[in-house]
Enzyme design. Sequence first.
Site, PDB file in Angstrom:
ATOM      1  N   GLU A  40     -42.217  13.648 -26.037  1.00  0.00           N
ATOM      2  CA  GLU A  40     -43.130  13.796 -27.186  1.00  0.00           C
ATOM      3  C   GLU A  40     -44.550  13.292 -26.927  1.00  0.00           C
ATOM      4  O   GLU A  40     -45.100  12.520 -27.712  1.00  0.00           O
ATOM      5  CB  GLU A  40     -42.527  13.090 -28.416  1.00  0.00           C
ATOM      6  CG  GLU A  40     -41.134  13.605 -28.757  1.00  0.00           C
ATOM      7  CD  GLU A  40     -40.512  12.931 -29.966  1.00  0.00           C
ATOM      8  OE1 GLU A  40     -41.073  11.935 -30.462  1.00  0.00           O
ATOM      9  OE2 GLU A  40     -39.434  13.393 -30.398  1.00  0.00           O
ATOM     10  N   GLU A  74     -31.783  19.091 -27.969  1.00  0.00           N
ATOM     11  CA  GLU A  74     -31.366  18.300 -29.148  1.00  0.00           C
ATOM     12  C   GLU A  74     -31.078  19.231 -30.328  1.00  0.00           C
ATOM     13  O   GLU A  74     -31.523  18.995 -31.449  1.00  0.00           O
ATOM     14  CB  GLU A  74     -32.465  17.294 -29.516  1.00  0.00           C
ATOM     15  CG  GLU A  74     -32.853  16.363 -28.382  1.00  0.00           C
ATOM     16  CD  GLU A  74     -33.899  15.325 -28.762  1.00  0.00           C
ATOM     17  OE1 GLU A  74     -34.108  15.074 -29.967  1.00  0.00           O
ATOM     18  OE2 GLU A  74     -34.510  14.744 -27.844  1.00  0.00           O
TER      19      GLU A  74
HETATM   20  C1  GLA Z   1     -36.199  12.650 -31.186  1.00  0.00           C
HETATM   21  C2  GLA Z   1     -35.667  11.882 -29.977  1.00  0.00           C
HETATM   22  C3  GLA Z   1     -34.186  11.670 -30.068  1.00  0.00           C
HETATM   23  C4  GLA Z   1     -33.757  11.232 -31.449  1.00  0.00           C
HETATM   24  C5  GLA Z   1     -34.267  12.193 -32.480  1.00  0.00           C
HETATM   25  C6  GLA Z   1     -33.891  11.763 -33.861  1.00  0.00           C
HETATM   26  O1  GLA Z   1     -35.936  13.983 -31.126  1.00  0.00           O
HETATM   27  O2  GLA Z   1     -35.970  12.510 -28.768  1.00  0.00           O
HETATM   28  O3  GLA Z   1     -33.830  10.681 -29.152  1.00  0.00           O
HETATM   29  O4  GLA Z   1     -34.238   9.949 -31.704  1.00  0.00           O
HETATM   30  O5  GLA Z   1     -35.672  12.201 -32.389  1.00  0.00           O
HETATM   31  O6  GLA Z   1     -32.729  11.052 -33.924  1.00  0.00           O
END
Ligand code: GLA
Length: 374
Positions: free
Chosen positions: A162, A267
Amino acid sequence: MNGIPALWCCLFAGLLAGCATNPAPPVGPVTLKQAYQHDFLIGVAVNQAQFEGRDPRGDALIRAQFNSISPENVLKWESVHPQPGRFDFSAADAYVRFGEQNHQAVIGHTLVWHSQTPAWVFQDAAGRPVSREVLLQRMREHILTVVGRYRGRIKGWDVVNEALNEDGTLRESPWKRIIGPDYIEKAFQYAHEADPQAELHYNDFSLENEPKRNGAIALIKKLKAEGIPITAVGLQGHVKMDWPTMAQEEATITAFADLGVKVMITELDVDVVPATQQNHSADIALNGRAAAGANIFTNGLSAARQQALAQRYGELFRVFVKHRAAIARVTFWGVTDGDSWLNSPGRVNYPLLFDRQGRPKPAFEQVLRAADGP
Ligand code: GLA
């Protein structure tokens, strides 16, 4: 779980997703990892209860359905390196062992992020920001220690998480403010130094939006031009029912594949609770605000919404299959709906393929069906 019956039960774990004191109901003969065995890895984020054997139902699903795991929290800086000079690998070691015992590709998440990183990392004893040199030295020590410990055992690392703003510029994180924009290059170099065989990823959310995607494309091009060993871009895939469009998804996968890096969906979950404000972001702070007043499914999803979720998963996976040459892995962010981060704060959400009892939802069937192609 012990003795011969348990052994037989586990032998059939691919067929029946339950082999424990608290079994999950059967999910049919085909598992996710079987259905996609010729396409890409199918991963799941696991929590500590699961890899420490305190969630037999989740454990059975993880073993039966997935061939890769990611750690929800235990490899983040605050978990593994809570204080200066003090590392705590107890949970992380158990996580890596769990994946090895299950013959799963073990993923490392994450080394350099602005969140879940203790404040001391960026400060001196008096609470003032440290110099570039000190922070680089801390980053290098952290990466060499953590990546080095699992050298040859963790297949790939989310090295930087990020780093971009929604407009594609670099986020003003403490990393960027103190070190400068080259903190990203340095993080990849240190990770490569610690484990030259490990795959190294840049991971972010909302890259499906063009301005942010263009920022990531420029970043990857720059890293590659400098000879930085980046192997993949992770699209977090915290998607909504109406975002992104499949055109955005395809354009994003293609754009990164064209740069010569693998694409990973790292994710994946589908937020079925509408936000009260328009917010196509996985930014934790923003989502907290959006959650207020949006908790409309406390008594379960309607059949129609359940079907809509299944269709949504189906269309996503048809796109992933179409671009399977570019995609190395698709990882779900949690096992069952009850495990998901999207339930908080105070929300009841249904973003995954298995319900709170570990039963496969209609979305599971749609994902299996998508593996057969159009
Ligand atoms: C981001 C992070 C993850 C997790 C999510 C929310 O996407 O990369 O590790 O913390 O937020 O849980």
